[in-house]
Design a protein around this motif. Structure first.
Motif, PDB file in Angstrom:
ATOM      1  N   LYS A 272     -35.801  39.145  93.524  1.00 25.47           N
ATOM      2  CA  LYS A 272     -36.507  37.948  93.036  1.00 25.47           C
ATOM      3  C   LYS A 272     -37.997  38.247  92.921  1.00 25.47           C
ATOM      4  CE  LYS A 272     -33.630  34.230  94.968  1.00 25.47           C
ATOM      5  NZ  LYS A 272     -33.669  33.079  95.893  1.00 25.47           N
ATOM      6  N   GLN A 273     -38.552  38.864  93.963  1.00 20.04           N
ATOM      7  CA  GLN A 273     -39.984  39.184  93.954  1.00 20.04           C
ATOM      8  C   GLN A 273     -40.312  40.177  92.836  1.00 20.04           C
ATOM      9  OE1 GLN A 273     -40.820  40.607  97.930  1.00 20.04           O
ATOM     10  NE2 GLN A 273     -40.013  38.757  98.873  1.00 20.04           N
ATOM     11  N   LEU A 274     -39.442  41.150  92.640  1.00 19.26           N
ATOM     12  CA  LEU A 274     -39.643  42.128  91.582  1.00 19.26           C
ATOM     13  C   LEU A 274     -39.624  41.457  90.211  1.00 19.26           C
ATOM     14  CD1 LEU A 274     -39.855  45.093  90.606  1.00 19.26           C
ATOM     15  CD2 LEU A 274     -37.354  45.203  90.698  1.00 19.26           C
ATOM     16  N   GLN A 275     -38.653  40.592  89.995  1.00 20.90           N
ATOM     17  CA  GLN A 275     -38.543  39.893  88.718  1.00 20.90           C
ATOM     18  C   GLN A 275     -39.778  39.038  88.466  1.00 20.90           C
ATOM     19  OE1 GLN A 275     -36.273  40.018  86.297  1.00 20.90           O
ATOM     20  NE2 GLN A 275     -34.678  41.268  87.245  1.00 20.90           N
ATOM     21  N   ASN A 276     -40.301  38.401  89.488  1.00 22.72           N
ATOM     22  CA  ASN A 276     -41.491  37.572  89.333  1.00 22.72           C
ATOM     23  C   ASN A 276     -42.718  38.415  89.009  1.00 22.72           C
ATOM     24  OD1 ASN A 276     -40.201  35.109  89.756  1.00 22.72           O
ATOM     25  ND2 ASN A 276     -40.466  35.187  91.982  1.00 22.72           N
ATOM     26  N   ARG A 277     -42.767  39.644  89.560  1.00 26.42           N
ATOM     27  CA  ARG A 277     -43.877  40.555  89.245  1.00 26.42           C
ATOM     28  C   ARG A 277     -43.840  40.994  87.791  1.00 26.42           C
ATOM     29  NH1 ARG A 277     -42.752  45.276  93.075  1.00 26.42           N
ATOM     30  NH2 ARG A 277     -43.984  46.407  91.544  1.00 26.42           N
ATOM     31  N   LEU A 278     -42.634  41.117  87.252  1.00 27.16           N
ATOM     32  CA  LEU A 278     -42.495  41.591  85.881  1.00 27.16           C
ATOM     33  C   LEU A 278     -42.799  40.488  84.868  1.00 27.16           C
ATOM     34  CD1 LEU A 278     -39.171  43.641  86.289  1.00 27.16           C
ATOM     35  CD2 LEU A 278     -41.513  44.520  86.211  1.00 27.16           C
TER      36      LEU A 278
END
Length: 278
Positions: A272-278
């Motif tokens: 989730k955190q990775l997707q939000n960073r992208l």
């Protein structure tokens, strides 16, 4: 007498519940600990870094590809936990002379749940196993809801440099990429040619690739550089980025993409955190 079958289809017979465990797989060591089996674990590999205190309280029996047979024998194990991908056939065969070797084979999320269920039966920890199965299923459904409206992105997931190697199809990493709506441009990459003979035993699942051909292969939107097993640096990110038209290069936590077992519950939150960073 309890008769159980591991994920390679090997039947094992146990008079009593195994009490002295050696784990040759870092993610499975973590799972065994999380299932309440700390006191039963007597030996681990040098790569078993979770939980942190195990490196000072458990006997190190070598790595995942090379083990010290004498050390393992001296620990008098009841069972050795191995994995088809992490450990070699030679290691498994040699250790069978000491005690039963239980081999897991994890490609899909269902394989992961099966492993947890198997460990519950194997070590008489059914309640703990069910808890981790329920946690994993809940976190998975939550992540599926989160990712539902995200647009797919083409990716290349690098695990090694000199030579450059990527995660291909039929791997647990690839399953987690697909879950993230990441379309792996090397999902169906063929293994052929001299340069790739060294990884032939991986059946093309982790092929060597020619980075100059990345645009032709699929021209990814994202180049993902795993934190393990290779320590990628900024210069690798720069070099790889030059061979795409527009890709963003991202350093990612390799444990979250390649460790199965209980780690998966944390992985979904990380994604989730990775997707939000992208």
């Amino acid at each position: 007498m309890t008769v159980l079958t591991d994920q390679l289809g090997t039947e094992h017979r146990f008079e009593t519940t195994p009490k002295r465990i050696i784990s040759l797989v870092p993610s499975q060591t973590e799972l065994l600990y999380d299932m309440g089996l700390e006191e039963s674990i007597v030996g681990i590999t040098k790569f078993c870094v979770h939980p942190f205190h195990f490196k000072s309280t458990k006997t190190i029996v070598g790595g995942t590809k090379q083990v010290k047979i004498d050390k393992i024998k001296a620990l008098n194990p009841d069972i050795i936990i191995a994995n088809k991908e992490e450990n070699t056939l030679e290691i498994v065969e040699s250790l069978k002379e000491i005690c039963p070797v239980w081999v897991t084979d994890i490609i899909t999320l269902d394989d992961n749940l099966q492993m947890i269920e198997d460990f519950g039966k194997l070590f008489n920890k059914r309640t703990s196993a069910q808890k981790w199965i329920d946690k994993t299923k809940f976190a998975l459904e939550d992540f599926k809801n989160f990712i539902r409206d995200k647009e797919p992105k083409k990716v290349a997931y690098f695990i090694w440099a000199n030579p450059y190697m990527v995660a291909g199809g039929n791997t647990f990493i690839n399953e987690l990429l697909k879950l993230n709506k990441f379309e792996n441009i090397y999902d169906n990459h063929p293994t052929r040619g001299k340069a790739e003979q060294s990884v032939a035993k991986y059946e093309g699942r982790y092929p060597e690739i020619v980075i100059q051909k990345m645009r032709i292969q699929g021209d990814p939107d994202l180049v993902l550089l795993s934190s393990e097993p290779y320590p990628f640096k900024d210069e690798h990110a720069f070099e790889l980025g030059r061979h795409t038209h527009h890709a963003i290069t991202v350093f990612v936590d390799g444990e979250m993409f390649s460790w199965y077992g209980s780690r998966l519950v944390k992985a979904f939150e990380y994604f989730k955190q990775l997707q939000n960073r992208l």
